[in-house]
Design an enzyme around this catalytic site. Structure first.
Site, PDB file in Angstrom:
ATOM      1  N   GLU A  81       9.418  20.984  44.718  1.00  0.00           N
ATOM      2  CA  GLU A  81       8.383  20.881  43.686  1.00  0.00           C
ATOM      3  C   GLU A  81       7.019  20.770  44.365  1.00  0.00           C
ATOM      4  O   GLU A  81       6.597  19.660  44.745  1.00  0.00           O
ATOM      5  CB  GLU A  81       8.586  19.619  42.839  1.00  0.00           C
ATOM      6  CG  GLU A  81       9.863  19.581  42.056  1.00  0.00           C
ATOM      7  CD  GLU A  81       9.736  18.697  40.815  1.00  0.00           C
ATOM      8  OE1 GLU A  81       9.942  19.216  39.716  1.00  0.00           O
ATOM      9  OE2 GLU A  81       9.402  17.507  40.950  1.00  0.00           O
ATOM     10  N   HIS A  94      10.625  11.754  43.409  1.00  0.00           N
ATOM     11  CA  HIS A  94       9.672  12.537  42.617  1.00  0.00           C
ATOM     12  C   HIS A  94       8.256  12.194  43.060  1.00  0.00           C
ATOM     13  O   HIS A  94       7.943  11.040  43.340  1.00  0.00           O
ATOM     14  CB  HIS A  94       9.854  12.250  41.113  1.00  0.00           C
ATOM     15  CG  HIS A  94       9.103  13.257  40.287  1.00  0.00           C
ATOM     16  ND1 HIS A  94       7.743  13.165  40.096  1.00  0.00           N
ATOM     17  CD2 HIS A  94       9.509  14.381  39.653  1.00  0.00           C
ATOM     18  CE1 HIS A  94       7.357  14.208  39.365  1.00  0.00           C
ATOM     19  NE2 HIS A  94       8.415  14.953  39.083  1.00  0.00           N
TER      20      HIS A  94
HETATM   21  P1  PGA Z   1       6.517  20.076  34.840  1.00  0.00           P
HETATM   22  O1  PGA Z   1       7.118  18.878  35.703  1.00  0.00           O
HETATM   23  O2  PGA Z   1       7.653  20.994  34.508  1.00  0.00           O
HETATM   24  O3  PGA Z   1       5.923  19.419  33.640  1.00  0.00           O
HETATM   25  O4  PGA Z   1       5.496  20.753  35.710  1.00  0.00           O
HETATM   26  C1  PGA Z   1       8.144  19.083  36.627  1.00  0.00           C
HETATM   27  C2  PGA Z   1       8.475  17.796  37.332  1.00  0.00           C
HETATM   28  O5  PGA Z   1       7.564  17.001  37.606  1.00  0.00           O
HETATM   29  O6  PGA Z   1       9.655  17.523  37.621  1.00  0.00           O
END
Ligand code: PGA
Length: 253
Positions: A173, A99
């Site tokens: 992401e 992450h």
């Molecule tokens: P968010 O976070 O949905 O709050 O943007 C997603 C993540 O960091 O996995």
């Protein structure tokens, strides 16, 4: 029957221990009902200290448990680390690795993340591997090269350690989309997800690759996101801590 999605709630550190337990006790039955009704896979990833109690609460449901990270090391002198082996013993079927918040806060490199992947697969935990570019890299049109480099380490590990028959969840992401309310265009998403799938298809069968999107997912943006066929699921941060919002997302799919 509609498409089957994997819906991953990344609770980050939004809740205290008691708040997380309270949430699970209050909402698990309703959550399970909608997950079953829609025939999706639901995975909750609370922080480490909650895992054991969360397992007891969720074990009779179809909701799976995941952790938010694991150590890249084997058992030994590693202060503050949590072994993949322990996560498996605690009932985690899944674990998020790579992450961007961990890459940044804990200086995790692509190599560390490949080592974490190895530990997860050795312990039969399905990995949820996060990849994505920063805002600056996006503006400089470096998204594809950054993500390719992140994937290179994953691919090499899978190949070298002969893990090519494993199921891998990969979450694209874009860092500039996490927690900002800024969503990538569908063109950008299609470009990135197609490239990710192509890269991984060199070492995995198409059925073994589950492509997730993460970054500002909420009920309000599902109409757009669900038009993108390549998306097999979602990694949801903030919105997943609000049961009504999570319900809206699950029911929209
Ligand atoms: P968010 O976070 O949905 O709050 O943007 C997603 C993540 O960091 O996995």
């Amino acid at each position: 029957m509609g498409k089957h999605y994997s819906i991953v709630a990344n609770w980050k550190m939004y809740f205290s221990f008691q708040q997380a337990i309270g949430w699970l006790q209050q909402h698990k039955i309703k959550l399970e009902d909608i997950i079953i009704e829609k025939e999706h896979t639901g995975i909750i990833c609370p922080s480490f200290e909650v895992l054991s109690n969360a397992y007891s609460i969720l074990k009779d449901t179809s909701i799976a448990l995941g952790a938010q990270d694991c150590s890249s090391c084997s058992l030994g002198a590693h202060t503050g680390q949590v072994a993949a082996q322990s996560l498996a013993q605690l009932g985690c079927g899944y674990c998020i690795i790579g992450h961007s918040e961990q890459r940044a806060n804990a200086c995790q490199t692509n190599n560390n993340i490949a080592q974490k992947l190895e530990k997860l697969l050795e312990n039969s935990i399905k990995p949820i591997i996060c990849i994505g570019e920063t805002a600056k890299e996006y503006q400089n049109k470096k998204s594809l090269s950054i993500v390719s480099e992140q994937l290179r380490f994953i691919r090499e590990l899978l190949e070298n350690k002969n893990f090519t028959n494993q199921k891998i969840l990969i979450a694209y992401e874009p860092i500039w989309s996490i927690g900002t309310g800024n969503l990538p265009s569908s063109e950008h998403l299609i470009l990135m997800l197609t490239a990710i799938k192509e890269h991984l298809s060199e070492v995995l069968s198409p059925e073994s690759i589950v492509l997730l999107y993460g970054g500002s997912v909420s009920g309000a943006v599902m109409d757009m996101l669900k038009t993108i066929d390549l998306i097999d699921g979602f990694l949801i941060g903030k919105a997943s801590t609000d049961f009504q919002e999570l319900k809206k997302i699950v029911l929209s799919l």
